[in-house]
Design a protein around this motif. Structure first.
Motif, PDB file in Angstrom:
ATOM      1  N   LYS A 186      27.349  44.141  42.798  1.00 10.09           N
ATOM      2  CA  LYS A 186      26.094  43.414  43.064  1.00 10.09           C
ATOM      3  C   LYS A 186      25.958  42.178  42.160  1.00 10.09           C
ATOM      4  O   LYS A 186      24.883  41.876  41.649  1.00 10.09           O
ATOM      5  CB  LYS A 186      24.868  44.321  42.863  1.00 10.09           C
ATOM      6  N   GLU A 187      27.087  41.510  41.948  1.00  6.25           N
ATOM      7  CA  GLU A 187      27.063  40.288  41.138  1.00  6.25           C
ATOM      8  C   GLU A 187      28.212  39.377  41.556  1.00  6.25           C
ATOM      9  O   GLU A 187      29.172  39.818  42.200  1.00  6.25           O
ATOM     10  CB  GLU A 187      27.158  40.623  39.648  1.00  6.25           C
ATOM     11  N   MET A 188      28.095  38.094  41.198  1.00  6.26           N
ATOM     12  CA  MET A 188      29.116  37.109  41.543  1.00  6.26           C
ATOM     13  C   MET A 188      29.158  36.014  40.484  1.00  6.26           C
ATOM     14  O   MET A 188      28.265  35.914  39.627  1.00  6.26           O
ATOM     15  CB  MET A 188      28.835  36.499  42.907  1.00  6.26           C
ATOM     16  N   VAL A 189      30.211  35.200  40.547  1.00  5.31           N
ATOM     17  CA  VAL A 189      30.367  34.072  39.623  1.00  5.31           C
ATOM     18  C   VAL A 189      30.657  32.833  40.454  1.00  5.31           C
ATOM     19  O   VAL A 189      31.516  32.843  41.337  1.00  5.31           O
ATOM     20  CB  VAL A 189      31.532  34.319  38.634  1.00  5.31           C
ATOM     21  N   ARG A 190      29.916  31.750  40.200  1.00  2.00           N
ATOM     22  CA  ARG A 190      30.184  30.492  40.902  1.00  2.00           C
ATOM     23  C   ARG A 190      31.541  29.934  40.479  1.00  2.00           C
ATOM     24  O   ARG A 190      32.009  30.212  39.367  1.00  2.00           O
ATOM     25  CB  ARG A 190      29.110  29.450  40.559  1.00  2.00           C
TER      26      ARG A 190
END
Length: 210
Positions: free
Chosen positions: A135-139
């Motif tokens: 439930k997370e991401m990195v640009r």
């Protein structure tokens, strides 16, 4: 129960259906909408997978949030990652100096509809799997983790099991997106819907062209 019946009646008109099979599918979709599980919608092109995804979003607690459609077949591979995850200023040659939010980030607190997910590359599949699991991401170009609250609805007209066997689709991602499965049959398998659809499109065109 009354809310569900009311919702089903509204959707019957939107789907222009009299088919017992389709009414059961609509009822199942409205039930599934009450839970935050990921959903995989399968069926041939043109059966209404996008409409079904919208129905699920509109019948869920996320209906006030965004509904973001991502067509995995129409975005070029070299642009897909930046479209999906966004990027920081100057992350790559030609990137905006202001940076850009990704479509997953735009869908926060709402629903992301991944249409034609069978066309997504294996590299992006592994990144999407992390988003679903963590439930997370990195640009792109960033080290900062962004927490996401999105529901994933995926759709395909391909046989995912065949793609998994051919090593063209990750089995672990398949199990993640396929918590609930909804298959929409083609019109030739529900001929009783032909006349309601003829009437629906005739009325729509008559109103449009006066």
């Amino acid at each position: 129960e009354l809310d569900k019946i009311k919702t089903l009646k509204i959707q019957e008109d939107k789907f222009a259906t009299k088919s017992k099979v389709m009414l059961e599918i609509l009822e199942r979709a409205i039930k599934a909408a009450q839970f935050d599980s990921n959903i995989l919608i399968t069926g041939e092109s043109g059966v209404g997978k996008g409409l079904m995804a919208r129905l699920i979003h509109d019948s869920s607690s996320r209906k006030e949030g965004p509904f973001v459609v991502i067509n995995c077949a129409s975005i070029p591979e070299d642009l897909f990652e930046s479209e999906l995850f966004g990027y920081e200023p100057g992350a790559f040659s030609g990137a905006s100096t202001k940076g850009k939010k990704g479509l997953l980030e735009v869908a926060d607190k709402g629903t992301v509809f991944l249409d034609e997910i069978g066309d997504m590359s294996l590299r992006l599949q592994s990144k999407l799997l992390r988003v679903i699991e963590e439930k997370e991401m990195v640009r792109l170009g960033s080290t900062k983790t962004i927490t996401l609250d999105v529901r994933v609805i995926a759709a395909t007209n391909q046989d995912i099991n065949t793609l998994v066997n051919q090593k063209r689709f990750r089995e672990d991602l398949y199990f993640r997106i396929n918590t609930i499965s909804i298959h929409i049959p083609p019109l030739r398998e529900r001929p009783e819907d032909t006349m309601p659809l003829v009437q629906y499109f005739t009325d729509k065109l008559n109103n449009k062209y006066n």
